[in-house]
Design an enzyme around this catalytic site. Structure first.
Site, mmCIF file in Angstrom:
data_model
loop_
_atom_site.group_PDB
_atom_site.id
_atom_site.type_symbol
_atom_site.label_atom_id
_atom_site.label_comp_id
_atom_site.label_asym_id
_atom_site.label_seq_id
_atom_site.Cartn_x
_atom_site.Cartn_y
_atom_site.Cartn_z
ATOM 1 N N LYS A 1 -16.659 -26.820 62.654
ATOM 2 C CA LYS A 1 -17.589 -26.924 61.671
ATOM 3 C C LYS A 1 -17.707 -28.625 61.342
ATOM 4 C CE LYS A 1 -15.418 -22.610 59.738
ATOM 5 N NZ LYS A 1 -14.698 -22.132 58.905
ATOM 6 N N GLN B 1 -10.273 -23.641 54.856
ATOM 7 C CA GLN B 1 -9.938 -22.675 55.986
ATOM 8 C C GLN B 1 -9.157 -21.627 55.658
ATOM 9 O OE1 GLN B 1 -11.942 -22.754 58.571
ATOM 10 N NE2 GLN B 1 -10.823 -21.267 59.551
ATOM 11 N N ASP C 1 -18.608 -21.347 51.340
ATOM 12 C CA ASP C 1 -18.380 -20.199 52.082
ATOM 13 C C ASP C 1 -18.834 -18.844 51.328
ATOM 14 O OD1 ASP C 1 -16.603 -20.167 54.374
ATOM 15 O OD2 ASP C 1 -14.784 -20.833 53.194
HETATM 16 N N1 GUN Z 1 -11.228 -18.220 58.378
HETATM 17 C C1 GUN Z 1 -11.938 -17.341 59.314
HETATM 18 N N2 GUN Z 1 -13.261 -17.156 58.984
HETATM 19 C C2 GUN Z 1 -13.167 -18.133 57.871
HETATM 20 C C3 GUN Z 1 -14.642 -18.419 57.048
HETATM 21 O O1 GUN Z 1 -15.643 -18.034 57.510
HETATM 22 N N3 GUN Z 1 -14.322 -19.336 56.159
HETATM 23 C C4 GUN Z 1 -13.160 -19.781 55.778
HETATM 24 N N4 GUN Z 1 -12.768 -20.691 54.997
HETATM 25 N N5 GUN Z 1 -12.062 -19.525 56.643
HETATM 26 C C5 GUN Z 1 -12.190 -18.379 57.582
#
Ligand code: GUN
Length: 305
Positions: free
Chosen positions: A53, A97, A120
């Site tokens: 990311k 995350q 998100d």
């Molecule tokens: N863990 C797995 N997928 C995601 C996501 O799309 N966002 C976040 N914050 N954590 C994740």
């Protein structure tokens, strides 16, 4: 034989376009969009996700920062850090995350992120807005899935879309986004009886169950658009989806590979959401908004100090 939907190439095009917009944003607003990613602990899978990311955000020219916190940090301290970022006008997007360590309440942590920085789209208020159909930041994977389907040129309107899986991150929100595109949506899950009779109706089939080879070729309507969201490492160490890809490709019209399908779009949509938050913040700080604030403050007799 199905056409492969190349998520990597589609995401690259989206990111390339975004990169070209950066000099203009910098000139207009005096700064670039910023994304702050928080990771708690050392889970190797999560470490890879957050680095991807950050790297993607940096590659388009955004200001991206990773905040690494120890596994033992308390929920209260984590929320205090989030509050600092909430208050910082130079922070546009905040992502924590998931999953978080067992001693934390994920819902409380996610809901402590400012609604307008929740890239998100997981904050309860953004989820509520999504279901009410009012403007919100939509979650990245569902938003990416809609882009992947649209990239085939097959219209979604009026089609039967079957969703397998009902998670808060993918299944439920993608069903709502498909409804917004005027699809007729069938939701299925682990308790669904005779799953095959339902998946066979899907002109569009979105599978997000996290179970290798859950969807076999005989469960797919010929010519369907198949979006495989699953990603697990199988017994031989290979990354695989929920769809039996080789056999399914002989029946489907379009299909996403794993890896290289949904994953790259999730990241591209995270960058889009960060851009959206940045533009909202920049607009709120624009001179027109400041003039209106001065006018209104004068009317109600409020001073700035
Ligand atoms: N863990 C797995 N997928 C995601 C996501 O799309 N966002 C976040 N914050 N954590 C994740």
């Amino acid at each position: 034989m199905a056409q492969i939907i190349d998520g990597k190439a589609l995401a690259a095009r989206i990111k390339e376009k975004m990169k070209t917009q950066m000099p203009q944003l910098k000139a207009q607003y005096g700064r670039l969009p910023s994304l702050y990613v928080i990771i708690v602990g050392t889970d190797p899978g999560s470490q890879i996700y957050v680095r991807n990311k950050i790297n993607a955000a940096v590659s388009v020219g955004m200001d991206a920062r990773l905040i690494e916190l120890p596994e033992e940090i308390s929920e209260t301290d984590l929320i205090s850090i989030i509050h600092v970022l909430n208050e910082d006008p130079l922070v546009d997007g905040i992502l924590v995350q998931l999953p978080l360590p067992a001693h934390m309440n994920e819902e409380r942590v996610v809901d402590s992120i400012a609604k307008d920085k929740d890239v998100d789209g997981f904050h309860a208020l953004n989820v509520g807005s999504l279901w009410q159909g009012t403007h919100c930041i939509s979650p990245c994977t569902p938003k990416g899935i809609i882009q992947l389907i649209k990239s085939t040129g097959i219209p979604i309107c009026g089609k039967v879309a079957v969703v397998v899986g009902r998670s808060n991150i993918v299944g439920k929100p993608v069903a709502k986004l498909l409804l917004d595109e005027n699809a007729t949506v069938i939701m299925t899950h682990t308790f669904t009886e005779d799953l095959k009779s339902l998946t066979l109706q899907g002109d569009i089939l979105v599978v997000a169950a996290g179970q290798e080879k859950l969807i076999t070729a005989d469960m797919i309507k010929p010519g369907a658009v198949v979006i495989d969201v699953g990603i697990t490492r199988n017994a031989s160490g290979r990354l695989v989806g929920d769809v039996d890809f080789d056999a399914a490709a002989a029946v489907a019209g379009y299909i996403t590979p794993v890896p290289g399908g949904v994953g790259p779009l999730t990241i591209a949509m995270l960058l889009k959401n960060t851009m959206e938050c940045f533009l909202n913040h920049a607009e709120a700080n624009s001179s027109a908004s400041k003039i209106w604030a001065t006018v209104i403050n004068a009317r109600i007799g409020r001073t700035n100090e």
